[in-house]
Write an enzyme that holds these catalytic residues in place. Structure first.
Site, PDB file in Angstrom:
ATOM      1  N   LYS A 115       0.834  -1.206   0.000  1.00 55.85           N
ATOM      2  CA  LYS A 115       0.000   0.000   0.000  1.00 55.85           C
ATOM      3  C   LYS A 115       0.866   1.254   0.000  1.00 55.85           C
ATOM      4  O   LYS A 115       0.495   2.256  -0.615  1.00 55.85           O
ATOM      5  CB  LYS A 115      -0.968   0.000   1.186  1.00 55.85           C
ATOM      6  CG  LYS A 115      -2.039  -1.066   1.032  1.00 55.85           C
ATOM      7  CD  LYS A 115      -3.335  -0.723   1.711  1.00 55.85           C
ATOM      8  CE  LYS A 115      -4.385  -1.792   1.382  1.00 55.85           C
ATOM      9  NZ  LYS A 115      -5.625  -1.631   2.093  1.00 55.85           N
ATOM     10  N   LYS A 197      -4.852 -12.303  -7.670  1.00 53.03           N
ATOM     11  CA  LYS A 197      -6.159 -12.576  -7.064  1.00 53.03           C
ATOM     12  C   LYS A 197      -7.207 -11.571  -7.542  1.00 53.03           C
ATOM     13  O   LYS A 197      -6.865 -10.438  -7.906  1.00 53.03           O
ATOM     14  CB  LYS A 197      -6.065 -12.621  -5.536  1.00 53.03           C
ATOM     15  CG  LYS A 197      -6.039 -11.297  -4.853  1.00 53.03           C
ATOM     16  CD  LYS A 197      -6.345 -11.442  -3.352  1.00 53.03           C
ATOM     17  CE  LYS A 197      -6.508 -10.052  -2.759  1.00 53.03           C
ATOM     18  NZ  LYS A 197      -7.072 -10.000  -1.448  1.00 53.03           N
ATOM     19  N   LYS A 200     -11.005  -6.056  -5.372  1.00 54.03           N
ATOM     20  CA  LYS A 200     -11.926  -4.958  -5.645  1.00 54.03           C
ATOM     21  C   LYS A 200     -11.188  -3.697  -6.074  1.00 54.03           C
ATOM     22  O   LYS A 200     -11.777  -2.793  -6.622  1.00 54.03           O
ATOM     23  CB  LYS A 200     -12.885  -4.695  -4.492  1.00 54.03           C
ATOM     24  CG  LYS A 200     -12.304  -4.563  -3.103  1.00 54.03           C
ATOM     25  CD  LYS A 200     -13.464  -4.356  -2.127  1.00 54.03           C
ATOM     26  CE  LYS A 200     -13.261  -4.942  -0.761  1.00 54.03           C
ATOM     27  NZ  LYS A 200     -12.204  -4.337   0.036  1.00 54.03           N
TER      28      LYS A 200
HETATM   29  P1  ATP Z   1      -8.425  -4.658  -1.915  1.00 56.72           P
HETATM   30  O1  ATP Z   1      -8.317  -4.911  -3.366  1.00 56.72           O
HETATM   31  O2  ATP Z   1      -9.056  -3.322  -1.571  1.00 56.72           O
HETATM   32  O3  ATP Z   1      -7.164  -4.942  -1.141  1.00 56.72           O
HETATM   33  P2  ATP Z   1      -9.758  -7.169  -1.598  1.00 56.72           P
HETATM   34  O4  ATP Z   1     -10.748  -7.388  -2.679  1.00 56.72           O
HETATM   35  O5  ATP Z   1      -8.467  -7.883  -1.705  1.00 56.72           O
HETATM   36  O6  ATP Z   1      -9.529  -5.634  -1.372  1.00 56.72           O
HETATM   37  P3  ATP Z   1     -10.235  -7.269   1.263  1.00 56.72           P
HETATM   38  O7  ATP Z   1     -11.100  -6.151   1.743  1.00 56.72           O
HETATM   39  O8  ATP Z   1      -8.774  -7.182   1.549  1.00 56.72           O
HETATM   40  O9  ATP Z   1     -10.502  -7.546  -0.275  1.00 56.72           O
HETATM   41  O10 ATP Z   1     -10.746  -8.623   1.841  1.00 56.72           O
HETATM   42  C1  ATP Z   1     -11.987  -8.913   2.419  1.00 56.72           C
HETATM   43  C2  ATP Z   1     -12.062 -10.411   2.619  1.00 56.72           C
HETATM   44  O11 ATP Z   1     -12.249 -11.067   1.365  1.00 56.72           O
HETATM   45  C3  ATP Z   1     -10.791 -11.013   3.244  1.00 56.72           C
HETATM   46  O12 ATP Z   1     -11.142 -12.011   4.180  1.00 56.72           O
HETATM   47  C4  ATP Z   1     -10.082 -11.602   2.044  1.00 56.72           C
HETATM   48  O13 ATP Z   1      -9.232 -12.654   2.388  1.00 56.72           O
HETATM   49  C5  ATP Z   1     -11.256 -12.046   1.168  1.00 56.72           C
HETATM   50  N1  ATP Z   1     -10.883 -12.024  -0.249  1.00 56.72           N
HETATM   51  C6  ATP Z   1     -10.561 -10.943  -0.963  1.00 56.72           C
HETATM   52  N2  ATP Z   1     -10.291 -11.255  -2.237  1.00 56.72           N
HETATM   53  C7  ATP Z   1     -10.435 -12.604  -2.329  1.00 56.72           C
HETATM   54  C8  ATP Z   1     -10.282 -13.541  -3.414  1.00 56.72           C
HETATM   55  N3  ATP Z   1      -9.939 -13.154  -4.615  1.00 56.72           N
HETATM   56  N4  ATP Z   1     -10.534 -14.838  -3.156  1.00 56.72           N
HETATM   57  C9  ATP Z   1     -10.906 -15.232  -1.934  1.00 56.72           C
HETATM   58  N5  ATP Z   1     -11.060 -14.404  -0.877  1.00 56.72           N
HETATM   59  C10 ATP Z   1     -10.831 -13.100  -1.064  1.00 56.72           C
END
Ligand code: ATP
Ligand code: LTN
Length: 335
Positions: A115, A197, A200
């Site tokens: 970040k 992965k 969002k």
């Molecule tokens: P950002 O892109 O803003 O970092 P993110 O989509 O990775 O966000 P988080 O807010 O960090 O999501 O995660 C929320 C929850 O969703 C966490 O428990 C994370 O492990 C899960 N999660 C996020 N992306 C995935 C994915 N692609 N597959 C499975 N679990 C996920």
């Protein structure tokens, strides 16, 4: 223990629109845990401001996320769903834990490094101490288990280290939490680059299916998903795109990857992608319908926000009082 059950805590940030990865990897697995655990699911809005946010957008997203929790099937009568910022104990405990966390530990956190690189113009102290606030979230409720994705394991390890350090000085104050990693949907990958992965914050909207995407959009994204030229539907590392689609299909239908491979034996990628699109639509449609109904019922949601903040605040205050006494803060004088 609360009501004879072990305690579970998890949270999500209200930044960006939730993806199918968030749903299959987290929310979906949270739904039934309340049978076994006393569950607290927070909308961690205080974590969100570690990167710059538009206030009106953050407020709306936080509320939307709370409604998504409910629309995903997390029953607000059986689970405590609340905003982190409504329980001041999070910030108060975070301060104390800051004094038990070493700079060196925080310097090693990969999420901070990521970040900081992405927001080079705003590397603030909050971004650096983000994991301490997360530790406070978890320890405030004396959580036994914390369902998180693999990406959050490093933060959970830090939480355990800080809790053990504190307990080492003051006796058994904190429960040492364990991670709880769901087996299915643990990591859904980007539809455009199966080495990354699904996230969002991905800039390419075709890389992620958003929970609020309409059926045509979902189908289009599935059909455009990056695969390979092997022309066979097998669950193996050499075909990461197909493997990811099998994971999505199997997570949406409850079938095992082996069953999926058998079902599509001899079929083409086009047919398979259409089936994946249909499976995703049939999972997301009821969620979207429930969400639309909730969005109309302002007073119901307001009631949940108020009641659950009180319930969370009550549990949090118990731990906080104990911690404050342990570190030597004077008792309040009550008249
Ligand atoms: P950002 O892109 O803003 O970092 P993110 O989509 O990775 O966000 P988080 O807010 O960090 O999501 O995660 C929320 C929850 O969703 C966490 O428990 C994370 O492990 C899960 N999660 C996020 N992306 C995935 C994915 N692609 N597959 C499975 N679990 C996920
Ligand atoms: N850092 C987590 C969100 C989060 C969390 C928590 C998860 C904040 N506090 C406590 C579990 C327990 C994330 O970015 N997914």
């Amino acid at each position: 223990m609360i009501n004879g059950k072990k305690v579970l805590f998890s949270g999500m940030q209200a930044t960006g629109s939730l993806t199918l990865g968030n749903y299959l990897g987290a929310l979906k697995n949270w739904v039934n845990l309340c049978d076994e655990y006393e569950c607290f699911y927070s909308v961690v809005d205080m974590h969100s401001i570690t990167v710059r946010q538009d206030p009106a957008v953050l407020r709306q997203r936080a509320r939307n996320l709370l409604m998504i929790y409910i629309a995903a099937g997390i029953d607000p009568e059986k689970n405590c769903l609340y905003y982190q910022s409504h329980v001041s104990g999070h910030a108060e405990l975070a301060w104390i834990l800051n004094c038990f966390t070493y700079m060196g530990e925080l310097n090693r956190m990969t999420q901070f490094k990521d970040k900081a690189a992405r927001h080079a113009d705003n590397i603030n102290a909050g971004l650096f101490t983000y994991p301490v606030l997360m530790a406070a979230d978890i320890l405030l409720y004396q959580a036994d288990v914390v369902p998180v994705g693999i990406d959050q394991m490093q933060h959970l390890e830090l939480t355990r280290d800080v809790a053990q350090r504190f307990n080492g000085v003051y006796g058994d104050v904190f429960t040492i939490p364990e991670a709880y990693i769901g087996k299915v949907g643990a990591k859904i990958m980007s539809l455009q680059d199966p080495a990354k992965k699904m996230s969002k914050s991905d800039e390419n909207p075709n890389a992620s299916i958003y929970l609020m995407d309409d059926p045509d959009t979902i189908m289009r994204k599935c059909r455009r998903a990056v695969t390979d030229s092997e022309a066979q539907i097998l669950y193996r590392e050499e075909q990461p795109g197909i493997r990811n689609l099998i994971d999505i299909y199997s997570s949406c239908t409850g079938k095992t990857p082996d069953e999926v491979v058998k079902e599509f034996d001899g079929k083409g990628y086009g047919d398979f992608k259409t089936a994946v699109g249909e499976a995703v639509i049939s999972v997301l449609k009821p969620l979207q319908e429930r969400y639309a109904k909730l969005a109309e019922d302002k007073s119901y949601i307001d009631g949940i926000i108020k009641e659950n903040a009180e319930k969370a605040g009550h549990t949090a205050a118990r731990t906080l009082r104990k911690v404050q006494r342990k570190v030597g803060f004077p008792d309040r004088i009550r008249s």
